[in-house]
Write a protein that holds these residues in place. Structure first.
Motif, short mmCIF file in Angstrom:
data_model
loop_
_atom_site.label_atom_id
_atom_site.label_comp_id
_atom_site.label_asym_id
_atom_site.label_seq_id
_atom_site.Cartn_x
_atom_site.Cartn_y
_atom_site.Cartn_z
N ARG A 21 0.85 -1.20 0.00
CA ARG A 21 0.00 0.00 0.00
C ARG A 21 0.88 1.24 0.00
O ARG A 21 1.76 1.38 0.84
CB ARG A 21 -0.90 0.03 1.24
CG ARG A 21 -1.82 1.26 1.28
CD ARG A 21 -2.82 1.15 2.41
NE ARG A 21 -2.19 1.22 3.72
CZ ARG A 21 -1.85 2.36 4.34
NH1 ARG A 21 -2.05 3.52 3.74
NH2 ARG A 21 -1.31 2.34 5.54
N PRO A 22 0.65 2.18 -0.94
CA PRO A 22 1.46 3.40 -0.97
C PRO A 22 1.29 4.19 0.31
O PRO A 22 0.21 4.23 0.91
CB PRO A 22 0.90 4.17 -2.17
CG PRO A 22 0.21 3.14 -3.00
CD PRO A 22 -0.31 2.12 -2.04
N THR A 24 0.75 7.39 2.60
CA THR A 24 -0.03 8.62 2.47
C THR A 24 0.50 9.66 3.45
O THR A 24 1.35 9.36 4.29
CB THR A 24 -1.52 8.36 2.77
OG1 THR A 24 -1.64 8.01 4.16
CG2 THR A 24 -2.08 7.23 1.91
N ASP A 88 7.83 17.26 -4.32
CA ASP A 88 8.11 16.56 -5.57
C ASP A 88 8.87 17.53 -6.46
O ASP A 88 8.30 18.44 -7.05
CB ASP A 88 6.80 16.12 -6.23
CG ASP A 88 7.01 15.38 -7.56
OD1 ASP A 88 8.18 15.28 -8.00
OD2 ASP A 88 6.01 14.94 -8.15
N ARG A 118 7.25 5.90 -6.03
CA ARG A 118 6.20 4.92 -6.33
C ARG A 118 5.51 4.42 -5.07
O ARG A 118 4.48 3.75 -5.16
CB ARG A 118 6.79 3.75 -7.12
CG ARG A 118 7.22 4.13 -8.53
CD ARG A 118 7.97 2.99 -9.21
NE ARG A 118 9.23 2.71 -8.54
CZ ARG A 118 10.11 1.81 -8.94
NH1 ARG A 118 9.85 1.07 -10.02
NH2 ARG A 118 11.24 1.62 -8.28
N TYR A 120 4.49 6.50 -2.56
CA TYR A 120 3.82 7.60 -1.86
C TYR A 120 2.57 8.01 -2.63
O TYR A 120 2.62 8.28 -3.82
CB TYR A 120 4.75 8.80 -1.72
CG TYR A 120 4.07 10.00 -1.10
CD1 TYR A 120 3.65 9.99 0.22
CD2 TYR A 120 3.83 11.14 -1.86
CE1 TYR A 120 3.01 11.08 0.79
CE2 TYR A 120 3.20 12.25 -1.30
CZ TYR A 120 2.79 12.21 0.02
OH TYR A 120 2.15 13.28 0.57
N ASP A 121 1.46 8.05 -1.94
CA ASP A 121 0.19 8.46 -2.54
C ASP A 121 -0.31 9.69 -1.77
O ASP A 121 -0.82 9.55 -0.65
CB ASP A 121 -0.84 7.34 -2.45
CG ASP A 121 -2.21 7.76 -2.97
OD1 ASP A 121 -2.29 8.78 -3.67
OD2 ASP A 121 -3.19 7.06 -2.66
N GLY A 123 -2.86 11.58 -2.26
CA GLY A 123 -4.31 11.61 -2.11
C GLY A 123 -4.96 12.85 -2.67
O GLY A 123 -6.16 12.86 -2.93
#
Length: 247
Positions: A21-22, A24, A88, A118, A120-121, A123
């Motif tokens: 799971r990325p 968050t 980023d 890859r 890190y999400d 949201g």
């Protein structure tokens, strides 16, 4: 002034996350307390006291290198006990729960760690990085010249920043207009714009970190005739520019 220790990477970060799971921003928040404890312990081993304040210079230098090299870099920054700041670099975006209007100029701890892009999400959509770079540059190098600005180099504005997103004043706008019309050294910029030397280098540092300046190295400028500076407060903006270049 004592200096903080080198960046301390997050240890065991992947163990805190669910496999596959990325991560968050909430995950980063949950890891924050342990990270700060680890950084404080390691800092103490190096003789650095938690009550020493620091600025953002270390992050400014890291971002400058990444921007110049076009790195695909994702950074997590934890300043004091605040929410994690995620930048980023390639995407020119950032995520932070703290409003930039409350940007802290001085800190007690600053921990910078790379993140796996890859993994890190965020949201949500990120915010434009330019206003954050402006704040970081103004809060770095003890308010003086950025370390990458070399004496004798000339600077000219590539394009205007988005002023609606930056805290600025009329004097800075007037000074930036000069950089749009001529390539100037820091000393020439200060004299012709009629601003203090420290204000001039802070503005150049910010515009440079944002990637908005063209640079003519000093070694390339030696063959060109040296401009003759006019005294301060003599005539208007264009008169001073004409005087600078002998026209």
């Amino acid at each position: 002034m004592n200096h903080p220790p080198a960046p301390i990477p997050l240890t065991g970060a992947s163990d805190d996350l669910l496999p596959g799971r990325p991560a968050t921003l909430d995950d980063l928040l949950a890891r924050r307390a342990g990270t700060l404890r680890a950084s404080a312990d390691a800092a103490g081993e190096r003789g650095w006291r938690p009550d020493d304040d620091v600025d953002w210079s270390r992050l400014a230098l890291r971002l400058r290198t990444a921007i110049e090299l076009g790195e695909e870099l994702l950074l997590e920054i934890v300043a004091d006990d605040d929410a994690p700041l995620v930048i980023d670099v390639a995407g020119r975006t950032f995520w932070w729960d703290r409003p930039l209007a409350e940007f802290p100029a001085r800190l007690q701890t600053l921990v910078i760690s790379p993140l796996e892009p890859r993994g890190y999400d965020p949201g949500t959509a990120g915010n434009d990085l330019e206003p954050l770079l402006w704040q970081i540059a103004h809060a770095s190098f003890d308010g003086g010249r950025a370390r990458w600005l070399k004496p004798g180099d000339r600077y000219r504005l590539r394009r205007w920043p988005n002023l609606t997103a930056l805290p600025h004043d009329a004097e800075q706008v007037r000074a930036m207009s000069l950089l749009g019309q001529a390539a100037l050294t820091a000393e020439e910029f200060s004299a012709i714009a009629e601003i203090e030397d420290d204000d001039a280098v802070r503005l150049l540092s910010a515009l440079s970190l944002m990637g908005l300046l063209r640079v003519q190295p000093a070694r390339e400028a030696t063959a060109a005739p040296r401009p003759v500076l006019q005294p301060r407060r003599e005539g208007g903006l264009f008169a001073r520019l004409r005087g600078l270049f002998g026209r």
